[in-house]
Design a protein around this motif. Structure first.
Motif, PDB file in Angstrom:
ATOM      1  N   ILE A   1     -19.466  13.266 -44.687  1.00  0.00           N
ATOM      2  CA  ILE A   1     -18.501  14.063 -43.936  1.00  0.00           C
ATOM      3  C   ILE A   1     -19.187  14.618 -42.697  1.00  0.00           C
ATOM      4  O   ILE A   1     -20.266  15.195 -42.775  1.00  0.00           O
TER       5      ILE A   1
ATOM      6  N   LYS B   1      -9.911  13.400 -40.964  1.00  0.00           N
ATOM      7  CA  LYS B   1      -9.512  12.033 -40.738  1.00  0.00           C
ATOM      8  C   LYS B   1     -10.554  11.097 -41.313  1.00  0.00           C
ATOM      9  O   LYS B   1     -11.716  11.478 -41.470  1.00  0.00           O
TER      10      LYS B   1
ATOM     11  N   GLY C   1      -9.952  26.809 -39.018  1.00  0.00           N
ATOM     12  CA  GLY C   1      -8.912  26.636 -38.032  1.00  0.00           C
ATOM     13  C   GLY C   1      -9.379  25.861 -36.826  1.00  0.00           C
ATOM     14  O   GLY C   1      -8.592  25.539 -35.957  1.00  0.00           O
ATOM     15  N   HIS C   2     -10.665  25.579 -36.751  1.00  0.00           N
ATOM     16  CA  HIS C   2     -11.177  24.862 -35.601  1.00  0.00           C
ATOM     17  C   HIS C   2     -11.709  23.510 -36.034  1.00  0.00           C
ATOM     18  O   HIS C   2     -12.107  23.309 -37.168  1.00  0.00           O
ATOM     19  N   GLY C   3     -11.717  22.612 -35.113  1.00  0.00           N
ATOM     20  CA  GLY C   3     -12.489  21.403 -35.298  1.00  0.00           C
ATOM     21  C   GLY C   3     -11.842  20.354 -36.176  1.00  0.00           C
ATOM     22  O   GLY C   3     -10.766  20.518 -36.725  1.00  0.00           O
ATOM     23  N   ILE C   4     -12.569  19.246 -36.295  1.00  0.00           N
ATOM     24  CA  ILE C   4     -12.092  18.094 -37.046  1.00  0.00           C
ATOM     25  C   ILE C   4     -13.172  17.672 -38.020  1.00  0.00           C
ATOM     26  O   ILE C   4     -14.360  17.731 -37.711  1.00  0.00           O
ATOM     27  N   GLN C   5     -12.739  17.258 -39.199  1.00  0.00           N
ATOM     28  CA  GLN C   5     -13.665  16.723 -40.188  1.00  0.00           C
ATOM     29  C   GLN C   5     -13.461  15.233 -40.232  1.00  0.00           C
ATOM     30  O   GLN C   5     -12.345  14.780 -40.430  1.00  0.00           O
ATOM     31  N   PHE C   6     -14.506  14.474 -40.080  1.00  0.00           N
ATOM     32  CA  PHE C   6     -14.368  13.026 -40.169  1.00  0.00           C
ATOM     33  C   PHE C   6     -15.089  12.555 -41.413  1.00  0.00           C
ATOM     34  O   PHE C   6     -16.265  12.856 -41.601  1.00  0.00           O
TER      35      PHE C   6
ATOM     36  N   HIS D   1     -16.903  15.686 -30.839  1.00  0.00           N
ATOM     37  CA  HIS D   1     -16.285  14.559 -31.522  1.00  0.00           C
ATOM     38  C   HIS D   1     -16.325  13.320 -30.642  1.00  0.00           C
ATOM     39  O   HIS D   1     -16.668  12.220 -31.087  1.00  0.00           O
ATOM     40  N   LYS D   2     -16.024  13.488 -29.380  1.00  0.00           N
ATOM     41  CA  LYS D   2     -16.017  12.338 -28.474  1.00  0.00           C
ATOM     42  C   LYS D   2     -17.416  11.796 -28.253  1.00  0.00           C
ATOM     43  O   LYS D   2     -17.621  10.590 -28.168  1.00  0.00           O
TER      44      LYS D   2
ATOM     45  N   ASP E   1      -6.239  25.326 -44.157  1.00  0.00           N
ATOM     46  CA  ASP E   1      -7.069  26.333 -43.507  1.00  0.00           C
ATOM     47  C   ASP E   1      -7.088  26.137 -42.002  1.00  0.00           C
ATOM     48  O   ASP E   1      -7.771  26.858 -41.287  1.00  0.00           O
TER      49      ASP E   1
END
Lengths: 150, 168
Positions: free
Chosen positions: B28, A106, B16-21, B37-38, A101
């Motif tokens: 999550i 990570k 489509g955006h962003g990061i999942q940690f 994120h930083k 998607d």
């Protein structure tokens, strides 16, 4: 403080980010390649393995890929002993992997589940979260053993 | 497809955006952009970082309790697709959104109202004290209509003629 992973011999190549002076994430965002030490998250007996080959992938293995590894640290009575060469499936990788998607996932560390040549896990339990990318790679058994699917 | 909330700034993360940690305890964290994120990696507490929604809600800058927030709760059961339901939901989303943003801006306006009134009072007081910087005190004494108009004075022709030589 953020603990650095054991893989401090990994050089700083990473596919998709430029060299930054950030001291927090200098060595975590790279592929899993030769000499990368990974944590073993099943009860097969091994504790730490060192990757000796990443099957598939010129630069290295990522989340969901299989690797060949050598057992560096093992529990005294387990199915695998120290020095054995095993196959493993990467279930957690500190390097982000793109999802279909468009987002990226990570994890906190590099972790692996030991499997045999056919892809069936050697252990009977898996600890920690696993990604659902494994379903596409047909590692269904690992998913069923997992306690949490991310 | 699911619209998540950024863990740090509480804005919506679109696909489509962003990061999942994913942390090892299986918690999550979603982030809308690398800024959040930083900040997370720096171990900053969003409740102390001024530009986040968490800070604003905690310190009463933004609206916290409203019935429109009930509509946005997380639902885990998928609904069977029904065209009418989908259509009505889309219409409702627009309307609820408008109502919510109106109420939120009202909340902010009310919050800023006391400050505005105070500033005007202070300005009026300052003008009273410092009127000698604006108009010569002699002129003020001569013509009381040049003071602050607490009483409405009709400016007639005769008075405007008087003003002209003094302004030169």
């Amino acid at each position: 403080m953020w603990q650095f992973p054991v893989s401090d011999q990994v050089p700083q190549i990473s596919g998709n980010r430029q060299a930054c002076g950030n001291s927090f994430d200098k060595q975590q965002r790279t592929f899993i390649q030769m000499r990368t030490v990974l944590k073993v998250v099943d009860n097969s007996g091994a504790k730490k393995v060192m990757c000796i080959q990443a099957l598939k992938g010129k630069k290295g293995a990522r989340l969901g890929d299989t690797i060949i590894a050598s057992v560096k640290e093992a529990m005294p009575n387990g199915k695998v002993k120290k020095g054995k060469v095993v196959y493993g499936v990467v279930v957690r990788a500190a390097m982000q992997r793109g999802r279909c998607d468009g987002s990226e996932v990570k994890f906190d560390d590099n972790a692996v589940v030991l499997v045999d040549k056919q892809g069936q896990p050697i252990g009977t339990r898996v600890f920690g979260p696993v990604p659902h990318e494994l379903r596409q790679k047909k590692h269904v058994k690992i998913l069923t053993l997992a306690e949490h699917i991310a | 497809m699911r619209l998540e909330k950024c863990w740090f700034c509480s804005s919506t993360v679109y696909p489509g955006h962003g990061i999942q940690f994913v942390r090892n305890d299986a918690k999550i964290f979603h982030f809308c952009r690398s800024k959040c994120h930083k900040n997370f990696k720096m171990k900053r507490n969003p409740r102390k970082v001024k530009w986040t929604k968490a800070y604003r809600r905690l310190h009463g800058k933004d609206m916290t309790q409203d019935s429109t927030f009930e509509f946005e709760r997380k639902r885990n059961r998928p609904e069977r697709y029904d065209r009418n339901l989908a259509e009505n939901t889309l219409k409702a989303i627009k309307k609820i959104d408008k109502i919510r943003s109106d109420r939120a801006s009202d909340h902010i306006k009310n919050r800023l109202k006391t400050g505005k009134v105070q500033r005007q009072k202070e300005a009026r007081k300052q003008l009273e004290l410092g009127i000698h910087l604006v108009k010569a005190p002699l002129a003020l004494a001569q013509d009381s209509s040049l003071c602050l108009p607490k009483i409405k004075v009709n400016v007639s022709q005769a008075q405007t003629e008087e003003n002209q030589p003094m302004e030169d």
